[in-house]
Design a protein around this motif. Sequence first.
Motif, PDB file in Angstrom:
ATOM      1  N   TYR A   1      -8.016  39.911  47.696  1.00 39.49           N
ATOM      2  CA  TYR A   1      -8.647  39.025  48.766  1.00 39.49           C
ATOM      3  C   TYR A   1     -10.245  39.605  48.915  1.00 39.49           C
ATOM      4  N   ALA A   2     -10.527  40.920  48.667  1.00 40.35           N
ATOM      5  CA  ALA A   2     -11.619  41.441  48.813  1.00 40.35           C
ATOM      6  C   ALA A   2     -12.443  40.564  47.669  1.00 40.35           C
ATOM      7  N   LYS A   3     -12.180  40.384  46.675  1.00 38.39           N
ATOM      8  CA  LYS A   3     -12.879  39.522  45.229  1.00 38.39           C
ATOM      9  C   LYS A   3     -13.126  38.256  46.169  1.00 38.39           C
ATOM     10  N   LEU A   4     -12.047  37.579  46.467  1.00 41.86           N
ATOM     11  CA  LEU A   4     -12.065  36.187  46.847  1.00 41.86           C
ATOM     12  C   LEU A   4     -13.011  35.898  47.879  1.00 41.86           C
TER      13      LEU A   4
ATOM     14  N   ARG B   1     -19.050  39.106  54.800  1.00 42.75           N
ATOM     15  CA  ARG B   1     -19.687  37.723  55.021  1.00 42.75           C
ATOM     16  C   ARG B   1     -19.918  37.313  56.531  1.00 42.75           C
TER      17      ARG B   1
ATOM     18  N   TYR C   1     -16.664  44.999  45.841  1.00 44.90           N
ATOM     19  CA  TYR C   1     -16.892  43.634  46.284  1.00 44.90           C
ATOM     20  C   TYR C   1     -17.519  43.597  47.796  1.00 44.90           C
TER      21      TYR C   1
ATOM     22  N   PRO D   1     -12.041  46.866  45.982  1.00 46.38           N
ATOM     23  CA  PRO D   1     -12.405  46.516  47.208  1.00 46.38           C
ATOM     24  C   PRO D   1     -13.779  47.099  47.576  1.00 46.38           C
TER      25      PRO D   1
ATOM     26  N   SER E   1     -18.556  41.028  49.336  1.00 46.47           N
ATOM     27  CA  SER E   1     -18.493  39.709  49.817  1.00 46.47           C
ATOM     28  C   SER E   1     -17.240  39.449  50.521  1.00 46.47           C
ATOM     29  N   ASP E   2     -16.466  40.544  50.788  1.00 47.69           N
ATOM     30  CA  ASP E   2     -15.297  40.213  51.547  1.00 47.69           C
ATOM     31  C   ASP E   2     -15.333  39.216  52.661  1.00 47.69           C
ATOM     32  N   ALA E   3     -14.327  38.811  53.296  1.00 48.81           N
ATOM     33  CA  ALA E   3     -14.446  38.022  54.463  1.00 48.81           C
ATOM     34  C   ALA E   3     -15.124  38.488  55.610  1.00 48.81           C
TER      35      ALA E   3
ATOM     36  N   PRO F   1     -15.006  31.097  51.218  1.00 48.23           N
ATOM     37  CA  PRO F   1     -14.211  30.745  50.062  1.00 48.23           C
ATOM     38  C   PRO F   1     -12.892  30.190  50.522  1.00 48.23           C
ATOM     39  N   TYR F   2     -12.345  29.231  50.029  1.00 45.31           N
ATOM     40  CA  TYR F   2     -11.056  28.655  50.230  1.00 45.31           C
ATOM     41  C   TYR F   2     -10.803  28.300  51.932  1.00 45.31           C
TER      42      TYR F   2
ATOM     43  N   GLN G   1     -11.058  45.510  56.553  1.00 41.42           N
ATOM     44  CA  GLN G   1     -10.265  45.862  55.305  1.00 41.42           C
ATOM     45  C   GLN G   1      -9.661  44.332  55.126  1.00 41.42           C
TER      46      GLN G   1
ATOM     47  N   ARG H   1      -4.761  43.645  48.296  1.00 46.12           N
ATOM     48  CA  ARG H   1      -6.261  43.884  48.917  1.00 46.12           C
ATOM     49  C   ARG H   1      -7.234  43.614  48.069  1.00 46.12           C
TER      50      ARG H   1
END
Lengths: 189, 214
Positions: free
Chosen positions: B84-87, A43, A36, A33, A38-40, A67-68, A106, B81
């Motif tokens: 969804y951090a990746k997505l 963003r 990345y 985590p 670009s987590d929600a 996304p999604y 998170q 976790r």
Amino acid sequence: MKYLNRLLGHWPVVLGALVAAGIVHICTVFALPSFYHSDAYSRLARTLPSNAFVILPQARPRAQVLPYQLPATRYAICRFDITDSPVAVRATLAEPGWTLSAYTSQGESFYVLPASEQRRVNLSLLILPPGDRFLGPITEARNYDPDLSTVISPSREGLIVIQAPLKGRTYAAEIEQALAQIVCRKVGL
Amino acid sequence: MAISVPAVSVVGSQLARVRRILLTWLTLSTNAILFVGLSIVLGIGSGLYLVDTGSRLTTQRSGPWVMWSRAGQRDLDPYTRARYAKLGSLPLSTQIAATWEARYDLDGRRLHSSCEYLLEAEPMDATWFNLAVYDDNGLLIPNSAERHSFTSQTIAANPDGSFFIVLAREARPGNWLPVGGAGRITLLITMIEPKPSVVESAQQLPSIRRIGCR
């Protein structure tokens, strides 16, 4: 087979490597985590103001915030920050299918409520940080709003998301009007 | 002659010692490379794989449909976790919703926009549902019909509540979802307040049958 036999010839090393691979596996999954960015939350934090609801435009190709994202749903999102003071949320979940979710930065959901099939759900929430820093003034706030429910957020920053399913294009204006009534603001306790 | 014999023997033993050191070093370094290589490849590879596809511990499966059991909940397991951090998406909590995704058809072939698919479903017992199609990155697929999903209100269902959807590039009669030239595609069903039977048995999820490919 030849390679497998060779590998088995080094069985103490292979066994040790399997144990080490287990440790690397656990470290990888826990560390992912933080790799990345670009987590929600990241963003949305770049574009949304804090402590105010923003109604996102309907998701379309090349105009998606996340996304999604559901194309047949309107989203109202409040990025809260309760470092200095609690945040009050007032919302009405007008129709079956509407939901309110509160997420930490998170991505963990610490509060979730769907609309009821029988009646509209009127919500009045006070989002508080963990600990008792604001416990005194809450009593005072309850005098003004007896229906106020307190919700403890595990993190000082996060998101309140209201999702309103679109029943069809003809209902779009009605839904937008209902979403425009919801409030997210800092409470000057 | 009496002097030269010990000299040759000293050189020989020195050479043997160097050879022994080299062999030991080679064996050690081979073992070290094997150890480090295996641990990193297996450790990181299995981590990425399980975050991408899930396991019995983190997901529930029904045919090609996969649901991350603890998505959007409090105290997420590290796999969910990371997933969804990746997505980068915000999943609805599985306490109030069920979100199923499919990337493969009934025969295990990757869903692709160059193929046509027939989805057949039993009535979905939920307050509201949405079936949407995305590209491989979770982005909506541009199309002139501006159609990206069907909901419980917009789907043309049979009198008994069952329905079918056709995924295709060109327009089809009935419930048609355009897939354009997206390449690999992903289907997502979101059900709000599904009846427990939907989540437990997952029998009401659509079958995904490939009709043909270009």
